[in-house]
Design a protein around this motif. Structure first.
Motif, PDB file in Angstrom:
ATOM      1  N   SER A 503       0.814  -1.224   0.000  1.00  0.00           N
ATOM      2  CA  SER A 503       0.000   0.000   0.000  1.00  0.00           C
ATOM      3  C   SER A 503       0.844   1.269   0.000  1.00  0.00           C
ATOM      4  CB  SER A 503      -0.933   0.006   1.220  1.00  0.00           C
ATOM      5  OG  SER A 503      -0.184  -0.029   2.429  1.00  0.00           O
ATOM      6  N   LYS A 504       2.070   1.187   0.492  1.00  0.00           N
ATOM      7  CA  LYS A 504       2.963   2.359   0.480  1.00  0.00           C
ATOM      8  C   LYS A 504       3.455   2.649  -0.933  1.00  0.00           C
ATOM      9  CE  LYS A 504       5.082   1.028   4.916  1.00  0.00           C
ATOM     10  NZ  LYS A 504       6.388   0.692   5.526  1.00  0.00           N
ATOM     11  N   TYR A 505       3.530   1.594  -1.757  1.00  0.00           N
ATOM     12  CA  TYR A 505       4.117   1.720  -3.090  1.00  0.00           C
ATOM     13  C   TYR A 505       3.136   1.166  -4.121  1.00  0.00           C
ATOM     14  CZ  TYR A 505       7.952   1.797   0.274  1.00  0.00           C
ATOM     15  OH  TYR A 505       8.734   2.069   1.356  1.00  0.00           O
ATOM     16  N   PRO A 506       2.002   1.814  -4.300  1.00  0.00           N
ATOM     17  CA  PRO A 506       0.925   1.267  -5.144  1.00  0.00           C
ATOM     18  C   PRO A 506       1.281   1.120  -6.615  1.00  0.00           C
ATOM     19  CG  PRO A 506       0.475   3.550  -4.540  1.00  0.00           C
ATOM     20  CD  PRO A 506       1.638   3.128  -3.709  1.00  0.00           C
ATOM     21  N   ASP A 507       2.296   1.837  -7.077  1.00  0.00           N
ATOM     22  CA  ASP A 507       2.637   1.786  -8.506  1.00  0.00           C
ATOM     23  C   ASP A 507       3.845   0.894  -8.801  1.00  0.00           C
ATOM     24  OD1 ASP A 507       0.613   3.677  -9.488  1.00  0.00           O
ATOM     25  OD2 ASP A 507       1.704   5.113  -8.259  1.00  0.00           O
ATOM     26  N   ILE A 508       4.288   0.163  -7.793  1.00  0.00           N
ATOM     27  CA  ILE A 508       5.384  -0.794  -8.011  1.00  0.00           C
ATOM     28  C   ILE A 508       4.784  -2.194  -8.033  1.00  0.00           C
ATOM     29  CG2 ILE A 508       7.538  -1.756  -7.126  1.00  0.00           C
ATOM     30  CD1 ILE A 508       8.127   0.890  -5.797  1.00  0.00           C
ATOM     31  N   HIS A 509       5.046  -2.940  -9.108  1.00  0.00           N
ATOM     32  CA  HIS A 509       4.580  -4.319  -9.234  1.00  0.00           C
ATOM     33  C   HIS A 509       5.628  -5.233  -8.591  1.00  0.00           C
ATOM     34  CE1 HIS A 509       1.468  -3.316 -12.342  1.00  0.00           C
ATOM     35  NE2 HIS A 509       2.290  -2.284 -12.490  1.00  0.00           N
ATOM     36  N   PHE A 510       5.305  -5.828  -7.448  1.00  0.00           N
ATOM     37  CA  PHE A 510       6.258  -6.678  -6.743  1.00  0.00           C
ATOM     38  C   PHE A 510       6.085  -8.148  -7.125  1.00  0.00           C
ATOM     39  CE2 PHE A 510       6.198  -3.049  -3.737  1.00  0.00           C
ATOM     40  CZ  PHE A 510       7.556  -2.815  -3.651  1.00  0.00           C
ATOM     41  N   ALA A 511       7.200  -8.826  -7.312  1.00  0.00           N
ATOM     42  CA  ALA A 511       7.231 -10.267  -7.562  1.00  0.00           C
ATOM     43  C   ALA A 511       8.556 -10.782  -7.018  1.00  0.00           C
ATOM     44  CB  ALA A 511       7.085 -10.560  -9.053  1.00  0.00           C
ATOM     45  N   TYR A 512       8.767 -12.087  -7.091  1.00  0.00           N
ATOM     46  CA  TYR A 512      10.010 -12.625  -6.551  1.00  0.00           C
ATOM     47  C   TYR A 512      10.460 -13.850  -7.347  1.00  0.00           C
ATOM     48  CZ  TYR A 512       6.537 -15.544  -4.167  1.00  0.00           C
ATOM     49  OH  TYR A 512       5.477 -16.369  -3.889  1.00  0.00           O
ATOM     50  N   ASP A 513      11.775 -14.049  -7.349  1.00  0.00           N
ATOM     51  CA  ASP A 513      12.402 -15.184  -8.028  1.00  0.00           C
ATOM     52  C   ASP A 513      12.193 -16.437  -7.182  1.00  0.00           C
ATOM     53  OD1 ASP A 513      14.304 -17.033  -9.172  1.00  0.00           O
ATOM     54  OD2 ASP A 513      15.361 -15.316 -10.017  1.00  0.00           O
ATOM     55  N   LEU A 514      11.851 -17.551  -7.835  1.00  0.00           N
ATOM     56  CA  LEU A 514      11.597 -18.808  -7.123  1.00  0.00           C
ATOM     57  C   LEU A 514      12.883 -19.499  -6.659  1.00  0.00           C
ATOM     58  CD1 LEU A 514       8.763 -20.220  -9.396  1.00  0.00           C
ATOM     59  CD2 LEU A 514       8.520 -19.177  -7.154  1.00  0.00           C
ATOM     60  N   ASN A 515      14.020 -19.078  -7.193  1.00  0.00           N
ATOM     61  CA  ASN A 515      15.304 -19.669  -6.793  1.00  0.00           C
ATOM     62  C   ASN A 515      15.772 -18.959  -5.523  1.00  0.00           C
ATOM     63  OD1 ASN A 515      15.702 -21.472  -9.136  1.00  0.00           O
ATOM     64  ND2 ASN A 515      15.693 -19.540 -10.251  1.00  0.00           N
ATOM     65  N   GLU A 516      15.201 -19.381  -4.406  1.00  0.00           N
ATOM     66  CA  GLU A 516      15.361 -18.621  -3.175  1.00  0.00           C
ATOM     67  C   GLU A 516      16.668 -18.906  -2.455  1.00  0.00           C
ATOM     68  OE1 GLU A 516      12.547 -19.594  -0.085  1.00  0.00           O
ATOM     69  OE2 GLU A 516      12.434 -21.664  -0.736  1.00  0.00           O
ATOM     70  N   ARG A 517      16.954 -18.025  -1.507  1.00  0.00           N
ATOM     71  CA  ARG A 517      18.111 -18.172  -0.633  1.00  0.00           C
ATOM     72  C   ARG A 517      18.031 -19.496   0.118  1.00  0.00           C
ATOM     73  NH1 ARG A 517      17.477 -14.182   4.001  1.00  0.00           N
ATOM     74  NH2 ARG A 517      16.536 -15.968   5.046  1.00  0.00           N
ATOM     75  N   GLU A 518      19.187 -20.106   0.360  1.00  0.00           N
ATOM     76  CA  GLU A 518      19.318 -21.369   1.092  1.00  0.00           C
ATOM     77  C   GLU A 518      18.880 -22.583   0.290  1.00  0.00           C
ATOM     78  OE1 GLU A 518      17.657 -21.255   5.034  1.00  0.00           O
ATOM     79  OE2 GLU A 518      18.496 -19.283   5.437  1.00  0.00           O
ATOM     80  N   SER A 519      18.500 -22.394  -0.982  1.00  0.00           N
ATOM     81  CA  SER A 519      18.116 -23.543  -1.800  1.00  0.00           C
ATOM     82  C   SER A 519      19.295 -23.964  -2.667  1.00  0.00           C
ATOM     83  CB  SER A 519      16.911 -23.200  -2.684  1.00  0.00           C
ATOM     84  OG  SER A 519      17.265 -22.251  -3.674  1.00  0.00           O
ATOM     85  N   LEU A 520      19.235 -25.210  -3.135  1.00  0.00           N
ATOM     86  CA  LEU A 520      20.326 -25.716  -3.967  1.00  0.00           C
ATOM     87  C   LEU A 520      20.372 -25.042  -5.334  1.00  0.00           C
ATOM     88  CD1 LEU A 520      20.147 -29.506  -3.116  1.00  0.00           C
ATOM     89  CD2 LEU A 520      21.856 -27.858  -2.371  1.00  0.00           C
ATOM     90  N   ASN A 521      19.252 -24.446  -5.741  1.00  0.00           N
ATOM     91  CA  ASN A 521      19.222 -23.784  -7.041  1.00  0.00           C
ATOM     92  C   ASN A 521      19.350 -22.277  -6.903  1.00  0.00           C
ATOM     93  OD1 ASN A 521      16.760 -23.824  -5.748  1.00  0.00           O
ATOM     94  ND2 ASN A 521      15.547 -23.790  -7.621  1.00  0.00           N
ATOM     95  N   PHE A 522      19.919 -21.816  -5.784  1.00  0.00           N
ATOM     96  CA  PHE A 522      20.076 -20.379  -5.530  1.00  0.00           C
ATOM     97  C   PHE A 522      20.864 -19.686  -6.638  1.00  0.00           C
ATOM     98  CE2 PHE A 522      22.584 -16.956  -3.323  1.00  0.00           C
ATOM     99  CZ  PHE A 522      21.531 -16.066  -3.167  1.00  0.00           C
TER     100      PHE A 522
END
Length: 802
Positions: A503-522
């Protein structure tokens, strides 16, 4: 058929209960799951038959990729009383139902869904009683309902661990083609992927004598010289097209997504090398059939090469590329020679792709034109030169980007190439939003995109968002989109932070990479692998043509006009005063970069430190107490005993730590008789986790592992932190995991390095040579940095006095 890669594991979506699960010989806990038609299925229903339970999820790539081989096992050994029950767990019923609709007819094993579903994993029997912490995990149950054994990991092709497990359970499988199972002592630590150490660009023995080195000798599960397994796609005319239909000809294969044309360079290659028999075959992946047909009708005839459609449609994890080769990012390219052997492959887009493809074609025995050979030679020379450099970008008045070392388990990978530059095509990649919807860069085709790589732990990133929101609101009427691409963090952190702050940043489209930290595919995360980002925040301003118009590293606050300067370069109307300000800031940034680059060329950076916290090279390393696998106290000096010691600090939850272990095993086996000792200290972890790893991974390593008696310090307990072995040695400093020290035979520190990657091999080799260990030629570093390198020039290994 090519040899399968070591099976990969994908962590469960939420932490598991960390139970050990049933022991060998115990009665397997009974459970009830729900079949595709809603029928209840119990494990006890199969009493009198041998059951292989495969715990998987639709979102788990290695799980899905292993299914064709599991199906073949089920069909072949049904007469022997084998039942394979694949239970979809930690996943929504709707996902399972969709998978069944697409795939049930293909496979010969039974499937069912865990009624605990996605939200009830903490109560699932496979978590609480079977101790599953990653997918796929497989258990073999004998005819009396007792546990024969278990294993983890999956991927395309045969899983040798499953084959051996079936043999142990009396299933008549062929194990004659498998290498002998190593028998080792119990001092072991977890190993998920086992890959022989090989520098990037090195030619395997089988490749000697070929025209040039392949730009990448691995692609997904394929490695140089593997026979590429046959597969089929659907041609424009609706008929099946197989790789084997091009037998006897070299083939350039592209997997690309979206209803648009593949790489425009393909037509030129197809025309130039038609006389040498080259087949160019572009396969459209992750696209609906209707989209492909519409595009093909308008474009396919004029391309000059073959195109086809992957019948998996938009189900990426079921695509040909993933199921056959473990490739899940696009565009991807592979070159197969006339004999059907893999000769090179890569993923991504950019100005160097053309050179990389030509280099692979050359290795596939095509005679390149003078122009193409020059391009191949040039890009390969640049790749090797890039290995000797590490880029750093600074600018006056700008908050530096946070180096990607957020937690003790994620050291930064050594950069393999320079930051993707202005003019390059921005690679497409897959993300997720907090609603679970797929998000791709290509979703915003035709718009100007500010691709902003960030993480929740990154202070400069978070403090940059207010200004970025102002820019997003200011220019959205000109079709400017800000895509906040989360990277180098855990999925759980993104899922927690984004809803709280959106709600603070209504014009930013947020998403994330599935190759997360601590994973073997980082290391597969797009920010590092495709865009070569080493610090965040980093913004790429991408024009409507898909090309990068500007790159902004770091956060300069409200007065930072560099992003708007890049927007102007992408055709966005920007105020003249802001434009002038941005131009001046970019000029200072480029000047600073030039100075840094010149310094790096003049004096290359050593891949190690001659210190460890406050402990300096040449100082005696204090003795310390550890706990053995049996729980007994021992001293570090008991292991050292006048030998050169590689002291590795690791944890069971640390993906890079696990990836480093095969290399240390190789060094131990090769140099143990020459007085080199490897001691792996498990720290910042629980004893239960350590014991579990010892049980699950016994007989895998011959070097010793021990446990830090402090274990995992409670959050905020500074006194406990100070008592950890790492902080005892650093005298108060905290370093990431893995961290490795080399200690000479006199007990004095030689140096240290952090993380695991290409550069750490050279770091270890340097430190061992400084310690007086004579290394085989193939193990020596490309550049040797003598002790006290800050005052001495670098020299080649050949110049070291023997």
């Amino acid at each position: 058929m090519h040899a399968a890669a070591e099976p990969a594991i994908v962590p469960t979506s939420t932490p598991s209960a960390h139970n050990f699960g049933p022991k060998v010989g115990e009665l397997a806990p009974d459970f009830t799951v729900v079949g595709p038609d809603g029928q209840a299925i119990k494990l006890s229903d199969f009493r009198g038959r041998t059951v292989l339970i495969d715990i998987w999820a639709t979102w788990c790539g290695p799980c899905v990729a292993s299914m064709p081989h599991n199906s073949a096992l089920a069909e072949k050994h049904a007469k022997d009383g084998l039942v394979i029950l694949a239970v979809c767990a930690d996943d929504a019923r709707s996902n399972y139902d969709g998978w069944v609709k697409r795939n049930a007819a293909k496979y010969k094993f039974l499937t069912a869904h865990d009624p605990a579903g996605k939200d009830g994993w903490d109560k699932s029997v496979f978590n609480t009683q079977y101790g599953v912490s990653g997918f796929p995990t497989l258990f073999l149950i004998d005819k009396d309902g007792k546990v024969v054994g278990s294993t983890s990991g999956g991927g395309p092709g045969e899983n040798p661990h499953v084959t051996r497990l079936l043999a142990k359970g009396g299933v008549p499988v062929d194990t004659s083609h498998l290498p002998p199972e190593e028998k080792r002592e119990r001092q072991s630590i977890p190993m998920i992927g086992k890959t022989a150490a090989m520098p990037i660009g090195a030619i395997p023995a089988s490749a000697k004598g070929t025209a040039a080195r392949p730009p990448t000798i691995r692609l997904g599960s394929l490695k140089f010289d593997d026979t590429v397994a046959d597969f089929a796609a659907i041609g424009v005319d609706g008929k099946e097209v197989k790789l084997s239909s091009f037998k006897g000809k070299p083939v350039l294969i592209s997997f690309w997504t979206g209803a648009r044309s593949p790489n425009e360079d393909f037509a030129k290659l197809a025309a130039n090398y038609k006389d040498q028999g080259l087949v160019v075959w572009a396969i459209n992946v992750a696209t609906d059939r209707a989209e492909f047909d519409t595009w093909a009708k308008a474009n396919a005839a004029g391309l000059g090469y073959s195109v086809a459609w992957d019948p998996a449609g938009k189900a990426v994890m079921e695509s040909l590329s993933y199921m056959k080769f473990g490739i899940g990012m696009y565009p991807a390219f592979m070159v197969v020679n006339a004999g059907g052997y893999f000769r090179g492959g890569l993923i991504g887009m950019g100005p160097k792709i053309a050179g990389w493809i030509r280099a692979s074609l050359q290795v596939a025995d095509l005679k390149l034109t003078a122009e193409d050979k020059a391009a191949a030679d040039k890009v390969m020379a640049e790749i090797f030169a890039a290995r000797e450099k590490s880029a750093a970008v600074t600018a006056g008045g700008v908050m530096s980007a946070a180096t990607i070392v957020p937690m003790p388990n994620n050291p930064p990978a050594a950069p393999k190439a320079a930051l993707l530059a202005v003019g390059a095509l921005a690679p497409d990649f897959l993300m997720k939003d907090v609603a679970g919807k797929d998000v791709r860069l290509s979703d915003f085709k035709g718009k100007v995109v500010i691709l902003d790589f960030w993480a929740t732990w990154c202070g400069p990133c978070i403090s940059s968002f207010p200004h970025t929101q102002e820019i997003a609101a200011k220019y959205k009427d000109q079709d400017v989109i800000v895509l906040g691409a989360g990277t180098s963090d855990s999925i759980a952190k993104f899922q927690e932070w984004i809803p709280k702050n959106q709600s603070k940043y209504p014009d930013i489209h947020f998403a994330y990479d599935l190759n997360e930290r601590e994973s073997l595919n980082f290391e597969e995360r797009a920010s590092a692998k495709l865009y070569h980002v080493v610090g965040i925040p980093t913004q790429f301003v991408i024009g409507r043509d898909g090309k990068i118009a500007g790159v902004v590293v770091g956060n300069g606050g409200a007065g930072d006009a560099r992003t708007e300067f890049a927007l102007a370069a992408a055709g966005v109307k920007v105020n003249d005063a802001i434009l002038a300000q941005g131009k001046e800031q970019v000029a200072k940034q480029e000047q600073a970069r030039a100075v840094t680059t010149a310094a790096a060329v003049k004096k290359p950076r050593a891949p190690f430190y001659e210190s460890y916290g406050k402990l300096k090279a040449g100082e005696l390393v204090p003795d310390f107490t550890v706990l053995t696998p049996e729980g007994k106290e021992a001293k570090f000096s008991d292991y050292a005993q006048g030998k050169t010691v590689i002291l590795d600090f690791w944890a069971t939850w640390c993906g890079p730590c696990q990836k480093a272990m095969p290399h240390y095993e190789e060094i131990h086996r090769k140099y143990g008789a020459k007085g080199v000792v490897i001691l792996g200290v498990c720290g910042f972890d629980t004893r239960a986790n350590y014991d579990k790893w010892l049980i699950e991974n016994k007989n895998k390593y011959t070097f010793a592992t021990v446990f830090d008696p402090v274990g995992k310090p409670p959050a905020g307990d500074k006194e406990a932190m100070r008592k950890t072995i790492m902080m005892q040695l650093t005298r108060g400093a905290v370093t990431p995991l893995p961290t490795t020290l080399v200690i000479n035979s006199a007990g004095k520190l030689v140096g240290s390095y952090v993380g695991y990657g290409e550069a750490t091999h050279d770091g270890l080799a340097n430190l061992l040579m400084i310690a007086g260990v004579e290394l085989a030629k193939e193990d020596q570093p490309k550049i040797f940095f003598p002790a006290g390198y800050t005052a001495k020039p670098a020299i080649t290994p050949a110049a070291v006095a023997k």
